[in-house]
Design a protein around this motif. Sequence first.
Motif, PDB file in Angstrom:
ATOM      1  N   ASP A 174       0.840  -1.203   0.000  1.00  0.00           N
ATOM      2  CA  ASP A 174       0.000   0.000   0.000  1.00  0.00           C
ATOM      3  C   ASP A 174       0.871   1.248   0.000  1.00  0.00           C
ATOM      4  O   ASP A 174       0.529   2.254  -0.625  1.00  0.00           O
ATOM      5  N   ARG A 175       1.976   1.179   0.712  1.00  0.00           N
ATOM      6  CA  ARG A 175       2.868   2.346   0.820  1.00  0.00           C
ATOM      7  C   ARG A 175       3.429   2.760  -0.543  1.00  0.00           C
ATOM      8  O   ARG A 175       3.266   3.913  -0.959  1.00  0.00           O
ATOM      9  N   PRO A 176       4.122   1.872  -1.278  1.00  0.00           N
ATOM     10  CA  PRO A 176       4.657   2.309  -2.574  1.00  0.00           C
ATOM     11  C   PRO A 176       3.588   2.564  -3.612  1.00  0.00           C
ATOM     12  O   PRO A 176       3.770   3.417  -4.484  1.00  0.00           O
ATOM     13  N   ALA A 177       2.467   1.833  -3.551  1.00  0.00           N
ATOM     14  CA  ALA A 177       1.418   2.067  -4.550  1.00  0.00           C
ATOM     15  C   ALA A 177       0.909   3.495  -4.463  1.00  0.00           C
ATOM     16  O   ALA A 177       0.836   4.210  -5.473  1.00  0.00           O
ATOM     17  N   LEU A 178       0.564   3.926  -3.267  1.00  0.00           N
ATOM     18  CA  LEU A 178       0.075   5.298  -3.096  1.00  0.00           C
ATOM     19  C   LEU A 178       1.152   6.308  -3.461  1.00  0.00           C
ATOM     20  O   LEU A 178       0.881   7.319  -4.126  1.00  0.00           O
ATOM     21  N   HIS A 179       2.388   6.045  -3.047  1.00  0.00           N
ATOM     22  CA  HIS A 179       3.480   6.999  -3.290  1.00  0.00           C
ATOM     23  C   HIS A 179       3.812   7.098  -4.778  1.00  0.00           C
ATOM     24  O   HIS A 179       3.980   8.206  -5.318  1.00  0.00           O
ATOM     25  N   MET A 180       3.924   5.955  -5.450  1.00  0.00           N
ATOM     26  CA  MET A 180       4.269   5.986  -6.877  1.00  0.00           C
ATOM     27  C   MET A 180       3.194   6.707  -7.690  1.00  0.00           C
ATOM     28  O   MET A 180       3.521   7.479  -8.603  1.00  0.00           O
ATOM     29  N   ALA A 233      -1.913   5.831 -20.714  1.00  0.00           N
ATOM     30  CA  ALA A 233      -1.892   5.021 -19.496  1.00  0.00           C
ATOM     31  C   ALA A 233      -0.510   5.095 -18.859  1.00  0.00           C
ATOM     32  O   ALA A 233       0.494   5.402 -19.510  1.00  0.00           O
ATOM     33  N   TYR A 234      -0.465   4.772 -17.571  1.00  0.00           N
ATOM     34  CA  TYR A 234       0.795   4.864 -16.815  1.00  0.00           C
ATOM     35  C   TYR A 234       1.100   3.522 -16.173  1.00  0.00           C
ATOM     36  O   TYR A 234       0.231   2.894 -15.569  1.00  0.00           O
ATOM     37  N   CYS A 235       2.347   3.085 -16.304  1.00  0.00           N
ATOM     38  CA  CYS A 235       2.821   1.879 -15.631  1.00  0.00           C
ATOM     39  C   CYS A 235       3.810   2.278 -14.544  1.00  0.00           C
ATOM     40  O   CYS A 235       4.859   2.865 -14.846  1.00  0.00           O
ATOM     41  N   ASN A 244      11.349   1.450 -10.583  1.00  0.00           N
ATOM     42  CA  ASN A 244      10.920   2.805 -10.256  1.00  0.00           C
ATOM     43  C   ASN A 244      11.541   3.248  -8.934  1.00  0.00           C
ATOM     44  O   ASN A 244      11.256   2.658  -7.888  1.00  0.00           O
ATOM     45  N   PRO A 245      12.375   4.289  -8.922  1.00  0.00           N
ATOM     46  CA  PRO A 245      12.969   4.740  -7.653  1.00  0.00           C
ATOM     47  C   PRO A 245      11.938   5.226  -6.649  1.00  0.00           C
ATOM     48  O   PRO A 245      12.214   5.256  -5.445  1.00  0.00           O
ATOM     49  N   TYR A 255      15.898  -9.095 -13.042  1.00  0.00           N
ATOM     50  CA  TYR A 255      16.861  -8.391 -12.187  1.00  0.00           C
ATOM     51  C   TYR A 255      16.384  -6.970 -11.931  1.00  0.00           C
ATOM     52  O   TYR A 255      16.703  -6.055 -12.678  1.00  0.00           O
ATOM     53  N   PRO A 256      15.607  -6.762 -10.870  1.00  0.00           N
ATOM     54  CA  PRO A 256      15.099  -5.414 -10.593  1.00  0.00           C
ATOM     55  C   PRO A 256      16.234  -4.445 -10.269  1.00  0.00           C
ATOM     56  O   PRO A 256      17.120  -4.745  -9.457  1.00  0.00           O
ATOM     57  N   SER A 257      16.205  -3.288 -10.877  1.00  0.00           N
ATOM     58  CA  SER A 257      17.267  -2.315 -10.621  1.00  0.00           C
ATOM     59  C   SER A 257      17.137  -1.654  -9.255  1.00  0.00           C
ATOM     60  O   SER A 257      18.058  -0.982  -8.805  1.00  0.00           O
ATOM     61  N   ASN A 258      15.994  -1.849  -8.583  1.00  0.00           N
ATOM     62  CA  ASN A 258      15.841  -1.283  -7.243  1.00  0.00           C
ATOM     63  C   ASN A 258      16.591  -2.060  -6.168  1.00  0.00           C
ATOM     64  O   ASN A 258      16.695  -1.581  -5.028  1.00  0.00           O
TER      65      ASN A 258
END
Length: 362
Positions: free
Chosen positions: A56-62, A154-156, A162-163, A240-243
Motif C-alpha cells: 500500500d505504501r509504494p502504490a500510493l506513493h508511486m 496510461a501509466y505503468c 521505479n525509484p 533483475y530489478p534495478s531497485n
Amino acid sequence: MNTIHRRQPARMWAGRSSLTALVGGTPVLWIPELRGERGHGFWAKLEGHNPGGIKDRPALHMIRQARCRGDLRPGAPIIESTSGTLGLGLALAGIVYGHPVILVSDPGMEPLVHRLLSAYGTRVETVSEPLPIGGWQEARRERVRALLREHPGAYCPDQYHNPDNVSAYDALARELAEQLGRIDVLVCSVGTGGHSAGVYRTLRRLSPGVRLVGVDTIGSTIFGQPARPRLMRGLGSSIYPSNVAYEAFSEVHWVAPAEAVWACRRLATGRYATGGWSVGAVALVASWLARTEPAGTTIAAIFPDGPQRYFDTVFNDDYCARHDVLDREPPSAPARLAHPAQAEARSWTRCTTVTAPTEANR
C-alpha cells in the motif's frame, strides 16, 4: 516478553477520515525465537496492518508522484504487473486518486486476491504461459507493454525499476526508529528490492552501523542463483530489478517453501501474528540471527503481510502435503556458500558474499 509497540503520535489514535490515513503507523511485536530458546527473539514490523499489506505504501506513493510530475493524467488508466500485494495497493490508489486500474497476473495469484481485486473495481488479466527467459514475470511485463500500446496515456508504475518504490519506505524506517530506537540488524525479504533498499537507506542515517540481511527464495535469480520454477510468491524474482541495492546487504539467505511453511505455522501457534511465504522466510532467518548474534543486538524484521490470503496454500494441509512442504522442520542453521555461484541452493542457505549479477551471468 509479550510486548506490542505503537508509539505513534496522539493524532494517530483519532478517527481516520480518509483511506490514505489507514496506511502506515503499523505496530511492532516482539517475537520469541521460534525454537523456544528463552531470552532470544526479534522485533517484527507488522505491515499486514495496512489495508492491503506493505505495498500500500509504494502504490500510493508511486501514483502520487506520477500525478505530481504529470506522468499520470487525471482519470488515465494505471497498468501494472503483480503477483498480488502491489495489485491490492494499486486498487487502493486507483480509488483514492480516481484512476481505472488494469493488472496483469498469472495462474499463481490466489483466488481470494483475484476476487478482491475485482470487487475493488480493477480489471485483472491472466497470462497463460511463462516465457523461457524471465518466466511468469517477464510474460506479465510483456502483456503490460502490449496494454500500454492499446491505452495511450496510461501509466505503468514499473515497480521493479521505479525509484519511487524505494523512497516510499522512508516513513516505515522512521516509524521503526521511533518504535525501537537503535536497530542493529534489519531483515527484509527481497522481490522488487523496494522495501529493503528504502528502509535501509533511511535507517542507516538514524541507526549508523545497521546491517541489512536479505531473504530470498530458492529458484530466484536476484542474487546470482539459477532461475527455477518457484512455489513461493511475494519474494524472489526471475528478472533483475534495478531497485535491489546489492551493495547494502551484509548477507543473503535463500529459504525453501517447506521451511517458510514451518515458520509461518510456528508463528501462528506461538505468537498468533503470522503471514505468508515472505513472513515465514523472514522469521526463520531473524530467529536464527536472534540465537547467534551477541546479547543485546536489536533485530528488526519486516513482515510484509498477514495470513488471510494464504488460507488455501500455506495454511491448507492438503495443499502443503501435495507440494511436499508439510511438517518438515528446517535445520537449526543454514548451509553456507562462499559465493552465490558456488552451488545451487535447494534449502535454507546463507552467503556473506553479495554482488550484483553481471551482464554475463544474467
